[in-house]
Design an enzyme around this catalytic site. Structure first.
Site, PDB file in Angstrom:
ATOM      1  N   HIS A 133       0.808  -1.234   0.000  1.00 15.19           N
ATOM      2  CA  HIS A 133       0.000   0.000   0.000  1.00 15.19           C
ATOM      3  C   HIS A 133       0.835   1.276   0.000  1.00 15.19           C
ATOM      4  CE1 HIS A 133      -3.716  -2.226   1.903  1.00 15.19           C
ATOM      5  NE2 HIS A 133      -3.428  -2.639   0.686  1.00 15.19           N
ATOM      6  N   ASP A 140      -6.566  -3.400   4.158  1.00 16.69           N
ATOM      7  CA  ASP A 140      -6.803  -4.837   3.988  1.00 16.69           C
ATOM      8  C   ASP A 140      -7.449  -5.373   5.258  1.00 16.69           C
ATOM      9  OD1 ASP A 140      -5.614  -4.826   1.506  1.00 16.69           O
ATOM     10  OD2 ASP A 140      -3.694  -5.628   2.201  1.00 16.69           O
ATOM     11  N   HIS A 227      -8.643 -11.917   2.145  1.00 18.41           N
ATOM     12  CA  HIS A 227      -8.856 -10.599   2.759  1.00 18.41           C
ATOM     13  C   HIS A 227      -9.641  -9.718   1.799  1.00 18.41           C
ATOM     14  CE1 HIS A 227      -5.301  -9.500   0.276  1.00 18.41           C
ATOM     15  NE2 HIS A 227      -5.673  -8.240   0.426  1.00 18.41           N
ATOM     16  N   HIS A 229      -9.530  -6.052   0.152  1.00 16.05           N
ATOM     17  CA  HIS A 229      -8.770  -4.812  -0.100  1.00 16.05           C
ATOM     18  C   HIS A 229      -9.808  -3.740  -0.417  1.00 16.05           C
ATOM     19  CE1 HIS A 229      -5.541  -2.257  -1.974  1.00 16.05           C
ATOM     20  NE2 HIS A 229      -6.569  -1.856  -2.692  1.00 16.05           N
TER      21      HIS A 229
HETATM   22 ZN   LIG Z   1      -4.491  -4.272  -0.166  1.00 20.55          ZN
END
Ligand SMILES: [Zn+2]
Length: 265
Positions: A133, A140, A227, A229
């Site tokens: 990032h 996340d 996850h 994002h």
């Molecule tokens: Zn991410």
């Protein structure tokens, strides 16, 4: 052998030229000698276009360059050119990108966390996170595959990709990312990424309200594990410019921090 190669080269050239461009500029000659300069969006998403025109012996009705938003599959007039000398010509320079480059993010907005009330998820990576990032205001959220993802703000579904079934912890897998993009009333876009195959519960054009379940999370694309994002951005000609979105965290507004977990009220 040489002839075959030459023929296949010719075929490829013809094929590439025959492909429709995402956005094209053309003119319509009018009876009075003026030219309507038009732009057409051949894609299914909103496009921003910037058209500059080098004029010789002509005048433009609009100050140049002209910036325009083109709805999907629609064409729009950019300007009218009028010859003012016997010898005249023009040359267009076109730049375009999907999204609204005139959008200005409303920084007063407080976003909801992207899951159901009563649930809590850990931030694996925060704004400007050093893993992936850098220079981006993205979050996340650690989520098991199949977790219900909720809209963080009201908007209209801008684009959906849910057909991929692959993910890996490398940029090589970016092309397999499944995502939902939701456009807000200030023109900004929220990107919900890595959702599972066929995990989109909305389609392009749907209105969504903050808190609506819109997707099932996953680990498609460039992901080291399951996850979500999440990133809010405004589009510019140079690409996505993410914004420092604030979220409702308990009783106050703030920025979720890496390593922390947040329960949604
Ligand atoms: Zn991410």
């Amino acid at each position: 052998m040489r002839l075959t190669l030459l023929l296949s080269f010719l075929f490829i050239t013809v094929f590439v030229n025959a492909q429709k461009k995402d956005v094209e500029v053309f003119h319509q000659a009018q009876d009075d000698g003026t030219l309507f300069i038009m732009a057409k969006n051949n894609t299914d998403v909103l496009q921003s276009v910037v058209v500059n025109i080098i004029l010789k012996g002509m005048e433009s009705s609009e100050p140049l360059p002209v910036t325009k938003l083109l709805e999907p599959k629609k064409e729009s007039r950019i300007t009218i050119l009028k010859p003012v000398k016997k010898s005249y010509s023009y040359n267009t320079q076109l730049s375009y990108i999907k999204g609204d480059i005139t959008a200005n993010h409303n920084d007063q907005v407080v976003y909801q966390l992207p899951y159901k009330s009563g649930e809590s998820y850990k931030i694996d990576q925060g704004y400007n996170g050093t893993s992936t990032h850098m220079g981006k205001f993205a979050l996340d959220f650690h989520m098991d595959e199949g977790t219900e993802v909720c809209a963080i703000r009201d908007g209209v579904v801008f684009e959906v990709q849910e057909s991929n079934n692959r993910g890996c912890p490398s940029n090589d897998c970016s092309k397999f990312n499944n995502f939902i993009l939701v456009r807000h009333d200030d023109g900004s876009i929220a990107d919900y990424s890595h959702i599972k195959k066929n995990g989109a519960l909305v389609k392009t054009g749907d209105q969504v309200k903050a808190g609506d379940v819109i997707a099932l999370s996953g680990s498609t694309g460039y992901a080291s594990g399951p996850h979500l994002h999440l990133e809010v951005y405004v589009m510019r000609l140079n690409g996505q410019n993410s914004v420092k979105a604030q979220y409702q965290l308990g009783n106050s507004a703030g920025i979720p921090k890496e390593g922390e977990s947040y329960r949604k009220n």
